[in-house]
Design a protein around this motif. Structure first.
Motif, mmCIF file in Angstrom:
data_model
loop_
_atom_site.group_PDB
_atom_site.id
_atom_site.type_symbol
_atom_site.label_atom_id
_atom_site.label_comp_id
_atom_site.label_asym_id
_atom_site.label_seq_id
_atom_site.Cartn_x
_atom_site.Cartn_y
_atom_site.Cartn_z
ATOM 1 N N THR A 53 -2.821 8.810 18.610
ATOM 2 C CA THR A 53 -2.128 9.616 17.600
ATOM 3 C C THR A 53 -1.155 8.761 16.800
ATOM 4 O O THR A 53 -1.079 8.865 15.566
ATOM 5 N N THR A 92 -3.046 6.513 14.441
ATOM 6 C CA THR A 92 -3.614 7.289 13.337
ATOM 7 C C THR A 92 -2.553 7.610 12.295
ATOM 8 O O THR A 92 -2.788 7.509 11.083
ATOM 9 N N ILE A 93 -1.365 7.993 12.763
ATOM 10 C CA ILE A 93 -0.271 8.307 11.832
ATOM 11 C C ILE A 93 0.121 7.072 11.037
ATOM 12 O O ILE A 93 0.334 7.135 9.818
ATOM 13 N N SER A 140 -1.749 4.538 10.296
ATOM 14 C CA SER A 140 -2.812 4.183 9.349
ATOM 15 C C SER A 140 -2.762 5.057 8.101
ATOM 16 O O SER A 140 -3.095 4.604 7.004
ATOM 17 N N THR A 141 -2.338 6.299 8.268
ATOM 18 C CA THR A 141 -2.250 7.200 7.112
ATOM 19 C C THR A 141 -1.002 6.943 6.279
ATOM 20 O O THR A 141 -0.961 7.281 5.097
ATOM 21 N N LYS A 142 0.025 6.345 6.910
ATOM 22 C CA LYS A 142 1.276 6.080 6.198
ATOM 23 C C LYS A 142 1.264 4.733 5.486
ATOM 24 O O LYS A 142 2.089 4.479 4.616
ATOM 25 N N SER A 143 0.342 3.870 5.908
ATOM 26 C CA SER A 143 0.324 2.517 5.329
ATOM 27 C C SER A 143 -0.321 2.502 3.948
ATOM 28 O O SER A 143 -1.039 3.406 3.571
#
Length: 470
Positions: free
Chosen positions: A461, A464-465, A467-470
Motif C-alpha cells: 500500500t 502504491t501511494i 508511485s501515484t504521488k511521484s
C-alpha cells in the motif's frame, strides 16, 4: 389519569398470559411467553400512538431474555427490548423552548426517573443486594452481576472450543449486547452538548458501574479482552475470510446444536462489536475525566481509576498471545492508533533530558515520530530486542492502516484536539517513506526476517501511494 388506568389495565391483561407458565419449561409455557412478547409489541410498538410498557412488563421481557432456553424466546425478547428503548428512551435531549425553531432552541437533558432499567437503581449497592442481580434470577444487574456476566462469557471464549457453545452462551451474549446498548444510550445524550459537562458524565451508568468497589476494574478489562479475542478465534470456525486463516480452531463436530451453529456467527460478531464499543466508551470517559480534572471540575469523590489505555497496554505486554487477535478485532482507528503508539513508545529508547537551551519537543508522539525511531540501526536493535521483529511488524502494519483510515477523512476523529496523532501534520508521502524505511531497517537487523502478511500488505500500500504521488 386515564392513561395511567389504561396502562394498568393493559399490564394486567398482558401479564396474565404469563401467570400460569412463569416457572414452567414446557412447550405450552414457551408458547405463552411468545404470545406475551407479541402482546407487548402489539400494545407498545405497532401502533403509532402506542402505550409505553409498564416496569413490570419490561422486567418480564428482560427475564425471558435472561432465562430463555431457545432462540425463539431470546431473539424476539432481545429485539423487543431494543425497540422499546428506542421508542421510549430513559434519557433524551429535548428543546427547552418549544416556541423557537428546532435548530436554534437549546437542548436540555430529560431523565425519565420512573422508567424501568436493567440495572439496579444504585450501582454501588451493598453486598446484600447482590442476590438481586444473581445470574440465574432474571432480575436487574448491579456492578458485580455485570462483571459475572462478562466472566461467564470469558470462560467459554477462553477455551476457543465450539463444543462448549450452547444456547445459554448465546443468551448471555445477547444480554451483554442489550446492556451495552443501555449504557451507550445513557452516555451519548450526556455528551451531546456543545461543552463538556462532567457533572452529567459523572452520573452516567457507565461511570457508576466502573466506580463500584464490588468489581475489580483491571480484571474486568482482562475479561473483556479475553471475550473479544476468544470470540475472534471461534469466529474462524465459520469464516473463510483471510483474517482467520492463521487461526487454528477445531471444526465443529456432530455433537453440536444446529440452532447454535446457525445463530453464533452473527451473535458472536455483534458481541465483539459490542465489547469494542464498551472499551471505546470507557476510553472516551477517561478522556473526558482527564479534561475535567485539568479544568478543576473533578472532586475527591470521583476517585482515581487507571486509564483504560494503560490497562490494555499492560495486558498486551504481558500476554502476547492476545496481541495479534486484538489488533485484528479492535478496529476503532483513533484508539487503535493511540494504543499502538503508546506500546511502541513504551519500548523506545528515551531521548536525552532536554535543557533550557534545547529547542522543540523531546519526542514526537505520532506515527511519523514512531517510524523515525527505526531510522538508526542502534535504536532499531534496541526495540527489536525488547519487543521482537514479528510484534514490531504487526504494530507498524496496523498503525499504518489506522492512519490511512483517519487520513481518508472517513473517521470523525480526524483533527480531534485530544488525539496525539494529527494526520494533517504528517504528510502521507513522508509516512509511506518512513514505513518502507522502517521495514528496511528491520531487514538489516535480521536478513532472514520473514515479512508477515499484514506487513506485506502495508508495504504494498505504501509503495502504491508513493508511485501515484511521484
Amino acid at each position: 389519569m386515564e392513561n395511567s388506568i389504561g396502562r394498568g389495565g393493559i399490564e394486567e391483561n398482558i401479564l396474565a398470559i404469563l401467570d400460569a407458565s412463569e416457572t414452567k419449561e414446557t412447550r405450552d409455557a414457551n408458547d405463552d411467553r411468545i404470545a406475551f412478547l407479541e402482546a407487548v409489541r402489539a400494545a407498545s410498538i405497532v401502533p403509532e400512538s402506542g402505550i409505553a410498557p409498564t416496569n413490570k412488563m419490561c422486567a418480564a421481557v428482560f427475564r425471558i431474555l435472561r432465562v430463555g432456553k431457545s432462540l425463539e424466546l431470546i431473539m424476539p425478547s432481545f429485539q423487543l427490548l431494543n425497540e422499546l428503548d428506542k421508542r421510549y428512551p430513559r434519557l433524551y435531549l429535548s428543546s427547552s423552548d418549544r416556541s423557537k425553531s428546532s435548530s436554534s432552541a437549546p437542548l436540555e437533558l430529560v431523565l425519565v426517573k420512573e422508567a424501568w432499567s436493567p440495572f439496579v437503581a444504585d450501582l454501588g449497592t451493598s453486598s446484600s443486594e447482590k442476590q438481586v442481580a444473581d445470574k440465574n434470577s432474571g432480575g436487574p444487574f448491579d456492578s458485580s452481576g455485570f462483571h459475572l456476566l462478562i466472566q461467564d462469557l470469558a470462560e467459554v471464549a477462553r477455551d476457543a472450543n465450539f463444543k462448549t457453545l450452547d444456547m445459554k452462551f448465546l443468551g448471555s451474549m445477547l444480554v451483554f449486547q442489550y446492556l451495552l446498548n443501555v449504557l451507550e444510550g445513557d452516555m451519548l445524550p450526556r455528551k451531546s452538548g456543545e461543552t463538556m459537562n462532567w457533572t452529567l458524565l459523572r452520573e452516567s451508568l457507565l461511570n457508576m458501574l466502573l466506580g463500584s468497589r464490588k468489581s475489580n476494574y483491571k480484571v474486568l478489562v482482562r475479561d473483556c479482552l479475553t471475550v473479544m479475542c476468544g470470540l475472534y478465534q471461534l469466529q474462524s470456525t465459520f469464516s473463510n475470510d483471510p483474517m482467520y486463516v492463521e487461526t487454528s480452531v477445531a471444526k465443529p463436530s456432530d455433537n453440536y446444536d444446529p440452532a447454535v451453529a446457525v445463530a453464533f456467527p452473527e451473535i458472536g460478531n455483534n458481541t465483539c462489536i459490542a465489547m469494542q464499543k464498551l472499551l471505546t466508551l470507557i476510553m472516551e470517559l477517561d478522556m473526558s475525566k482527564k479534561e475535567a480534572d485539568m479544568q478543576g471540575y473533578t472532586t475527591r469523590a470521583d476517585g482515581v481509576r487507571t486509564p483504560l489505555v494503560e490497562v490494555i497496554l499492560d495486558e498486551l505486554t504481558y500476554n502476547d498471545e492476545i496481541l495479534s487477535p486484538f489488533l485484528q478485532v479492535f478496529n476503532d482507528p483513533k484508539w487503535k492508533l493511540e494504543i499502538i503508539l503508546q506500546y511502541i513508545w513504551k519500548y523506545t529508547p528515551k531521548p536525552p533530558v532536554r535543557t533550557r537551551r534545547s529547542n522543540g519537543s523531546t519526542d514526537d508522539a505520532t506515527l511519523s515520530g514512531a517510524l523515525k525511531c527505526f531510522s538508526s540501526t542502534t535504536s532499531t536493535k534496541s526495540i527489536v530486542k525488547k519487543i521482537g521483529i514479528e510484534v514490531i511488524q504487526l504494530l507498524l502494519a496496523h498503525a499504518f492502516k489506522a492512519h490511512l483510515f483517519l487520513s481518508s477523512g472517513k473517521c470523525p476523529a480526524l483533527g480531534d484536539p485530544d488525539s496525539k496523532e494529527d494526520v494533517r501534520d504528517n504528510p502521507l508521502v513522508e509516512i509511506c517513506e518512513n514505513m518502507i524505511s522502517a521495514f528496511n531497517s528491520l531487514r538489516r537487523i535480521d536478513e532472514n526476517m520473514e515479512v508477515l502478511s499484514f506487513g506485506k500488505e502495508a508495504l504494498f500500500t505504501a509503495a502504491t501511494i508513493l508511485s501515484t504521488k511521484s
